[in-house]
Design an enzyme around this catalytic site. Structure first.
Site, PDB file in Angstrom:
ATOM      1  N   HIS A  64      15.372  63.524  46.387  1.00  0.00           N
ATOM      2  CA  HIS A  64      14.164  63.532  45.550  1.00  0.00           C
ATOM      3  C   HIS A  64      14.494  63.617  44.058  1.00  0.00           C
ATOM      4  O   HIS A  64      14.664  64.698  43.513  1.00  0.00           O
ATOM      5  CB  HIS A  64      13.311  64.743  45.969  1.00  0.00           C
ATOM      6  CG  HIS A  64      11.915  64.723  45.443  1.00  0.00           C
ATOM      7  ND1 HIS A  64      10.865  65.299  46.119  1.00  0.00           N
ATOM      8  CD2 HIS A  64      11.375  64.217  44.310  1.00  0.00           C
ATOM      9  CE1 HIS A  64       9.749  65.136  45.430  1.00  0.00           C
ATOM     10  NE2 HIS A  64      10.036  64.495  44.318  1.00  0.00           N
ATOM     11  N   LEU A  76      14.046  59.009  38.163  1.00  0.00           N
ATOM     12  CA  LEU A  76      14.966  58.495  37.141  1.00  0.00           C
ATOM     13  C   LEU A  76      14.238  57.703  36.051  1.00  0.00           C
ATOM     14  O   LEU A  76      14.863  57.248  35.089  1.00  0.00           O
ATOM     15  CB  LEU A  76      16.080  57.664  37.796  1.00  0.00           C
ATOM     16  CG  LEU A  76      16.957  58.450  38.795  1.00  0.00           C
ATOM     17  CD1 LEU A  76      18.040  57.564  39.381  1.00  0.00           C
ATOM     18  CD2 LEU A  76      17.574  59.687  38.161  1.00  0.00           C
ATOM     19  N   ASP A 102       4.908  59.977  46.233  1.00  0.00           N
ATOM     20  CA  ASP A 102       5.166  61.270  45.574  1.00  0.00           C
ATOM     21  C   ASP A 102       4.421  61.431  44.252  1.00  0.00           C
ATOM     22  O   ASP A 102       4.454  60.553  43.399  1.00  0.00           O
ATOM     23  CB  ASP A 102       6.666  61.443  45.312  1.00  0.00           C
ATOM     24  CG  ASP A 102       6.957  62.788  44.646  1.00  0.00           C
ATOM     25  OD1 ASP A 102       6.348  63.782  45.061  1.00  0.00           O
ATOM     26  OD2 ASP A 102       7.760  62.818  43.703  1.00  0.00           O
ATOM     27  N   ASN A 124       4.765  70.976  40.168  1.00  0.00           N
ATOM     28  CA  ASN A 124       3.873  70.748  41.315  1.00  0.00           C
ATOM     29  C   ASN A 124       4.702  70.537  42.560  1.00  0.00           C
ATOM     30  O   ASN A 124       5.582  69.672  42.541  1.00  0.00           O
ATOM     31  CB  ASN A 124       3.004  69.507  41.100  1.00  0.00           C
ATOM     32  CG  ASN A 124       1.883  69.754  40.114  1.00  0.00           C
ATOM     33  OD1 ASN A 124       1.561  70.898  39.810  1.00  0.00           O
ATOM     34  ND2 ASN A 124       1.306  68.683  39.609  1.00  0.00           N
ATOM     35  N   ASP A 178      14.122  67.350  42.879  1.00  0.00           N
ATOM     36  CA  ASP A 178      12.908  66.836  42.208  1.00  0.00           C
ATOM     37  C   ASP A 178      13.161  66.733  40.694  1.00  0.00           C
ATOM     38  O   ASP A 178      12.288  67.066  39.885  1.00  0.00           O
ATOM     39  CB  ASP A 178      11.697  67.729  42.508  1.00  0.00           C
ATOM     40  CG  ASP A 178      10.373  67.095  42.089  1.00  0.00           C
ATOM     41  OD1 ASP A 178      10.374  65.935  41.622  1.00  0.00           O
ATOM     42  OD2 ASP A 178       9.338  67.769  42.210  1.00  0.00           O
ATOM     43  N   GLY A 233       6.992  69.493  36.162  1.00  0.00           N
ATOM     44  CA  GLY A 233       8.351  69.104  36.570  1.00  0.00           C
ATOM     45  C   GLY A 233       9.438  69.662  35.686  1.00  0.00           C
ATOM     46  O   GLY A 233       9.196  70.038  34.540  1.00  0.00           O
TER      47      GLY A 233
HETATM   48 ZN   LIG Z   1       6.352  65.698  44.299  1.00  0.00          ZN
END
Ligand SMILES: [Zn+2]
Length: 424
Positions: free
Chosen positions: A61, A64, A153, A278, A305, A323
């Site tokens: 996950h 990029l 996602d 999240n 992530d 994030g």
């Molecule tokens: Zn996610």
């Protein structure tokens, strides 16, 4: 030089229950021998005393940002981050611009990353066209173009009928679906519902947003026989649901992010928007339940992530993008749990490498077996360092760990028999 000889490392490879001191000889891209007192005249020798050698890491996950948002990250900078963090296989998410919902975008990523040659980047295709949740993509065409899994996602697929169909179709192709589980009607706030959201007076989202969708996806996987991989699990009830459905034989796997294992919602009080993610950082009881899941095996793997954002996108909590970057901090964060004796070093390698490789069905990584492709990492579990301008390979800096002291550092990363990263 095409031969590399690693001398006197602590070899940790759960795929063959290996944990002892030894040498590794790499030749023509493969692990030629694993043993003691290996000797080879024409080889680059790495003195690995004090270092751990393990299969390199596999991240299911990452974001990029290429194509479309190269001011945050691009394939080159993302891959440099990866190898500096010990990863040589990445699955990149489809929320690019344009999204990975056509073979052309998937092939752009594959071609560009192969040209860069530092590690392997495998695209995850979208489940629905434009990640809009309305119409399924052509799974066959995307799989043929190189997509290894399918996910919307960041835009959880809410339509249960489409999810059921996606599970059936991807199973027929020998592939699988990943889902960011948060019901978008319930997940309207910015941070976890609890003490910190009341204190700061910020609109919140409860764990029920996650639990509802985890339950639905497990039920659909159970009935269809399809494989669902649940992304960045964060709540204690979600974990219990996964445990229940695994016991019933459903094809459910799940990943957890290091920040959900080490931080709680309280991190927002000192790191503000840098701690906005999240699903959100949750309560201590959720964190404790995740640690339990790591120990007893319900959690399959660690995924970062890695989600780069520019400085101006991380201002006020309510307006900030969710994030954190995470490729370079995953190892020191996970080593923290080894030092706290939550998990063993071997279990850590299983979570970061062997198990995610198996989920992808790739046997060229996740093992140090003789004859396999040489994809491995050498790290110093004790070395202290700081993530700052001169050590950071990302174009972004969004992590609460920025400029904090970290313990555990990747010293060498080897991809397909080539040294692609060396700590200087
Ligand atoms: Zn996610």
């Amino acid at each position: 030089m095409s031969r590399i000889l690693i001398k006197k490392a602590r070899l940790v490879d759960p795929s063959q229950h290996l944990d002892r001191t030894g040498d590794i000889l790499i030749e023509k891209g493969r692990i030629k021998a694993v043993g003691e007192d290996l000797f080879e005249l024409e080889a680059q020798v790495i003195d690995a005393r004090g270092l751990v050698a393990s299969p390199s890491f596999v991240d299911l996950h990452v974001h990029l940002r290429d194509p479309g948002q190269e001011y945050k990250e691009d394939l080159g900078s993302g891959m440099r981050c990866a190898v500096a963090g010990g990863f040589t296989t990445l699955v990149c998410m489809p929320n690019t611009t344009p999204p990975i919902d056509t073979p052309e975008v998937a092939q752009y990523i594959l071609r560009k990353s192969e040209d860069l040659g530092l590690c392997r980047v495998l695209p995850a295709g979208a489940i629905t066209k434009g990640r809009k949740g309305k119409e399924l993509v052509d799974f066959y065409a995307l799989k043929r173009a190189g997509c290894v899994a399918f996910t919307d996602d960041g835009a959880p697929l809410m339509d249960s009928k489409l999810m059921e169909r996606a599970l059936e179709l991807t199973a027929q192709l020998g592939s699988f679906v990943m889902n960011h589980c948060e019901d978008d009607r319930l997940a309207y706030g910015h941070i976890n519902e609890g003490y910190v959201s009341s204190l700061l007076g910020i609109a919140s989202r409860s764990a029920s947003a996650e639990d509802v969708l985890v339950a639905r996806d497990c039920i659909l996987a159970y009935h269809t026989g399809g494989h669902i991989h649940l992304q960045h699990l964060s709540s204690s009830l979600s974990l219990e649901l996964v445990r229940f459905f695994k016991e019933k034989g459903a094809r459910v796997t799940c990943e957890v992010n290091p920040y959900h294992l080490l931080f709680t919602e309280r991190e927002l009080l000192s790191s503000y928007a840098l701690a906005k993610v999240n699903p959100p950082l949750r309560k201590e009881e959720d964190r404790k339940a995740l640690l339990e899941g790591l120990k007893e095996g319900t959690i399959d793997c660690i995924a970062t992530d890695h989600a780069p954002h520019a400085v101006w996108e991380k201002g006020q909590i309510e307006k900030a993008m969710p994030g954190m970057i995470g490729l370079q901090t995953a190892l020191p964060m996970m080593l923290e749990l080894v030092r706290e004796e939550v998990i063993s070093l071997s279990r850590m390698v299983e979570l970061l490498s062997c198990r995610p490789a198996r989920i992808l069905g790739i046997d060229s990584c996740g093992t140090l077996k003789e004859g396999t492709r040489a994809n491995l990492v050498l790290f110093d579990p004790e070395k202290e360092w700081v993530l700052e301008e001169k050590t950071n390979y990302s174009k972004s800096q969004n992590t609460p760990l920025w400029k904090r002291r970290l313990r555990g550092k990747v010293m060498y990363t080897i991809f397909e028999g080539r040294l692609v990263y060396q700590d200087v």
